[in-house]
Design an enzyme around this catalytic site. Structure first.
Site, PDB file in Angstrom:
ATOM      1  N   CYS A 135     -38.118 -14.547  48.855  1.00 47.61           N
ATOM      2  CA  CYS A 135     -37.683 -14.965  50.189  1.00 47.61           C
ATOM      3  C   CYS A 135     -36.292 -14.401  50.496  1.00 47.61           C
ATOM      4  O   CYS A 135     -35.732 -14.663  51.551  1.00 47.61           O
ATOM      5  CB  CYS A 135     -37.665 -16.493  50.304  1.00 47.61           C
ATOM      6  SG  CYS A 135     -36.588 -17.298  49.093  1.00 47.61           S
ATOM      7  N   GLN A 183     -45.112 -24.462  50.355  1.00 47.55           N
ATOM      8  CA  GLN A 183     -44.623 -23.633  51.456  1.00 47.55           C
ATOM      9  C   GLN A 183     -44.864 -24.325  52.803  1.00 47.55           C
ATOM     10  O   GLN A 183     -45.919 -24.925  53.018  1.00 47.55           O
ATOM     11  CB  GLN A 183     -45.329 -22.274  51.436  1.00 47.55           C
ATOM     12  CG  GLN A 183     -45.001 -21.421  50.223  1.00 47.55           C
ATOM     13  CD  GLN A 183     -43.707 -20.640  50.375  1.00 47.55           C
ATOM     14  OE1 GLN A 183     -42.925 -20.861  51.293  1.00 47.55           O
ATOM     15  NE2 GLN A 183     -43.470 -19.720  49.455  1.00 47.55           N
ATOM     16  N   ASP A 201     -41.439 -15.314  41.351  1.00 45.11           N
ATOM     17  CA  ASP A 201     -41.055 -15.782  42.688  1.00 45.11           C
ATOM     18  C   ASP A 201     -39.794 -16.623  42.548  1.00 45.11           C
ATOM     19  O   ASP A 201     -39.825 -17.850  42.668  1.00 45.11           O
ATOM     20  CB  ASP A 201     -42.207 -16.602  43.286  1.00 45.11           C
ATOM     21  CG  ASP A 201     -41.964 -16.979  44.742  1.00 45.11           C
ATOM     22  OD1 ASP A 201     -40.903 -16.599  45.292  1.00 45.11           O
ATOM     23  OD2 ASP A 201     -42.827 -17.655  45.333  1.00 45.11           O
ATOM     24  N   CYS A 229     -36.472 -22.485  74.420  1.00 47.94           N
ATOM     25  CA  CYS A 229     -36.144 -23.756  73.773  1.00 47.94           C
ATOM     26  C   CYS A 229     -34.907 -24.359  74.421  1.00 47.94           C
ATOM     27  O   CYS A 229     -33.877 -23.686  74.555  1.00 47.94           O
ATOM     28  CB  CYS A 229     -35.911 -23.541  72.281  1.00 47.94           C
ATOM     29  SG  CYS A 229     -35.385 -25.029  71.404  1.00 47.94           S
ATOM     30  N   TYR A 284     -41.199 -19.008  37.446  1.00 45.70           N
ATOM     31  CA  TYR A 284     -40.710 -19.809  38.571  1.00 45.70           C
ATOM     32  C   TYR A 284     -41.925 -20.366  39.331  1.00 45.70           C
ATOM     33  O   TYR A 284     -42.027 -20.274  40.559  1.00 45.70           O
ATOM     34  CB  TYR A 284     -39.845 -18.976  39.528  1.00 45.70           C
ATOM     35  CG  TYR A 284     -38.805 -18.104  38.869  1.00 45.70           C
ATOM     36  CD1 TYR A 284     -37.548 -18.608  38.527  1.00 45.70           C
ATOM     37  CD2 TYR A 284     -39.046 -16.765  38.603  1.00 45.70           C
ATOM     38  CE1 TYR A 284     -36.578 -17.797  37.940  1.00 45.70           C
ATOM     39  CE2 TYR A 284     -38.092 -15.950  38.010  1.00 45.70           C
ATOM     40  CZ  TYR A 284     -36.864 -16.472  37.684  1.00 45.70           C
ATOM     41  OH  TYR A 284     -35.915 -15.659  37.100  1.00 45.70           O
ATOM     42  N   CYS A 317     -28.826 -25.437  68.342  1.00 43.76           N
ATOM     43  CA  CYS A 317     -29.431 -25.483  67.010  1.00 43.76           C
ATOM     44  C   CYS A 317     -29.127 -24.218  66.202  1.00 43.76           C
ATOM     45  O   CYS A 317     -28.583 -24.293  65.111  1.00 43.76           O
ATOM     46  CB  CYS A 317     -30.937 -25.685  67.145  1.00 43.76           C
ATOM     47  SG  CYS A 317     -31.847 -25.546  65.606  1.00 43.76           S
ATOM     48  N   CYS A 327     -33.535 -20.934  64.913  1.00 48.97           N
ATOM     49  CA  CYS A 327     -34.459 -19.844  65.266  1.00 48.97           C
ATOM     50  C   CYS A 327     -33.749 -18.929  66.263  1.00 48.97           C
ATOM     51  O   CYS A 327     -33.995 -18.998  67.463  1.00 48.97           O
ATOM     52  CB  CYS A 327     -35.771 -20.386  65.814  1.00 48.97           C
ATOM     53  SG  CYS A 327     -35.607 -21.724  67.002  1.00 48.97           S
ATOM     54  N   CYS A 362     -39.583 -29.243  69.198  1.00 53.20           N
ATOM     55  CA  CYS A 362     -39.169 -28.020  68.516  1.00 53.20           C
ATOM     56  C   CYS A 362     -40.344 -27.062  68.566  1.00 53.20           C
ATOM     57  O   CYS A 362     -41.490 -27.459  68.291  1.00 53.20           O
ATOM     58  CB  CYS A 362     -38.761 -28.312  67.073  1.00 53.20           C
ATOM     59  SG  CYS A 362     -38.403 -26.822  66.100  1.00 53.20           S
TER      60      CYS A 362
END
Length: 423
Positions: A379, A248, A352, A9, A277, A15, A18, A123
């Site tokens: 997450c 998502q 969640d 990238c 949730y 950035c 990632c 990206c």
């Protein structure tokens, strides 16, 4: 000095989003699996099954939601004019310059930990069509005299563009976040944008005049083109997605995540299922479909404190003709406490919570209600391990751990824990 190998990238170092983009994908999966092992090692006994992480076959361009800020860059002085002359805001208000006036506009993503925009047209993680739409908006803005928002002065008109792409349907929702409600050239602007990118199916304008880091405003929204929402298919159901809907960003892995969660829940068809949730009701509705609607079949109760999400959940249930699911706009912990006081019962709990994890009050009332099985999706595996530790110390046994790589090339991991009530 030996020359360093170029990154995949061009803006990776600027950035930072990632940070594993140059690490071989198989190695990324190995490292994430090892992190889960380390986190849950003390909580899992010899009978607990740690499943291999579910990775992607094509771990690029998976983000179906792309948000880009707009900001002014350097302004070259028009020929024949001195440095002191500027179009500025003046009598033109928030919209800014005369149509056709050349202005440099920055758009892309923020540099890590800053509000400095990296002006980038590509990206490796974001949907390519969505990225193309962002660039088309940038190119059209000078033609219509639309100034980018300046967060230092509060001037300018276009703050953000958010593009959401239906993974299975290909429908595209464009949300233009503006610093004011008046958008005189909106019809012409949308017509030209759709001419350049015919795949766009709907455009809405969201108004945000506050000086805030929050992208979407709550000062009104209007449909500029199309129905104002898109539809997408997930786990055999169709979901309506609006600008405020939680959905998502990696639909491919979301299907993997939800199907594994439903499998681990071991539903037989007559359980009372709680979806805490619940957001827009995605996993709860998938579970409800699995329960069936025969006499004596179970039901799903979905709870979330965000009224807009519950409205979407109810619409999604209606759209999919699911009648054995009901949704409530209330804090999940408060709802469960009321349920416990009234002598209610839950057989299976899906939870969640946000990255910060569940509250102690929620965990206490969960242990009081004693659902037979808990499927905890997270997450934030660090806070998930903390919460699982509490459940294990209060009558539950950890039986399965299933990591899912929802965000390749980043350090984020989605994880499922299945717990059973001890005899």
């Amino acid at each position: 000095m030996a020359k360093q190998n170029a990154s995949k990238c061009a803006v990776a170092q600027l950035c930072g989003a990632c940070d594993a983009i140059d690490v071989p994908y198989e190695k990324q999966l190995e490292e994430k699996q090892a992190r889960i092992v380390e986190l849950f090692d003390d909580l899992a006994d010899e009978d607990c099954v740690l499943h291999p992480i579910c990775g992607m076959s094509e771990p690029y361009h998976y983000r179906n939601k792309v948000a880009s800020p707009f900001a002014p860059g350097k302004r070259p002085a028009p020929s024949g004019k001195g440095k002191g002359q500027s179009a500025g805001k003046g009598a033109r208000g928030k919209r800014g310059a005369k149509p056709g006036t050349r202005r440099e506009i920055l758009c892309g993503m923020y540099a890590k930990g800053t509000h400095r925009i990296i002006d980038s047209s590509c990206c490796l993680l974001e949907n390519e069509e969505a990225k193309r739409i962002i660039q088309a908006i940038k190119q059209l803005m000078p033609k219509f005299g639309i100034e980018p928002y300046n967060e230092d002065t509060g001037s300018g008109f276009m703050r953000h563009a958010i593009v959401r792409v239906g993974h299975s349907t290909g429908e595209i929702l464009v949300t233009l976040v503006t610093n004011g409600a008046q958008f005189p050239a909106s019809k012409a602007f949308c017509r030209e944008l759709c001419k350049r990118v015919p795949s766009i199916t709907t455009i809405v304008q969201n108004v945000n005049t506050r000086q805030t880091n929050v992208i979407l405003g709550n000062e009104g929204e209007q449909r500029l083109y199309g129905p104002g929402f898109i539809l997408d298919d997930l786990c055999g159901l169709r979901f309506r997605i609006s600008s405020h809907s939680f959905y998502q960003v990696n639909a491919t892995q979301t299907e993997v995540l939800y199907r594994r969660a439903i499998e681990l829940a071991g539903l037989t068809g007559n359980e009372v299922v709680m979806d805490a949730y619940c957001g827009t009701g995605t996993i709860g509705l998938v579970a409800a479909k699995g329960l069936g609607e025969a006499p004596g079949a179970g039901k799903v109760i979905g709870v979330d404190k965000v009224p807009e999400a519950i409205k979407d959940a109810r619409n999604n249930a209606h759209h999919n003709k699911i009648e054995n699911a009901e949704f409530f706009a209330q804090d999940a912990g408060d709802f469960m406490q009321r349920l416990a006081r009234e002598g209610g019962q839950i057989d299976v709990l899906f939870m969640d919570p946000p990255r910060a994890g569940s509250s102690l009050e929620f965990l206490h009332v969960t242990c009081a209600l004693k659902p037979q099985r808990i499927v905890y999706i997270s997450c934030g595996p660090n806070t998930q391990a903390r919460d699982v530790d509490h459940l294990v110390k209060n009558g539950y046994k950890l039986t399965d751990i299933q990591p899912v790589d929802m965000f390749p090339h980043t350090g984020h991991i989605e994880n499922i824990c299945r717990l059973e009530l001890k005899d």
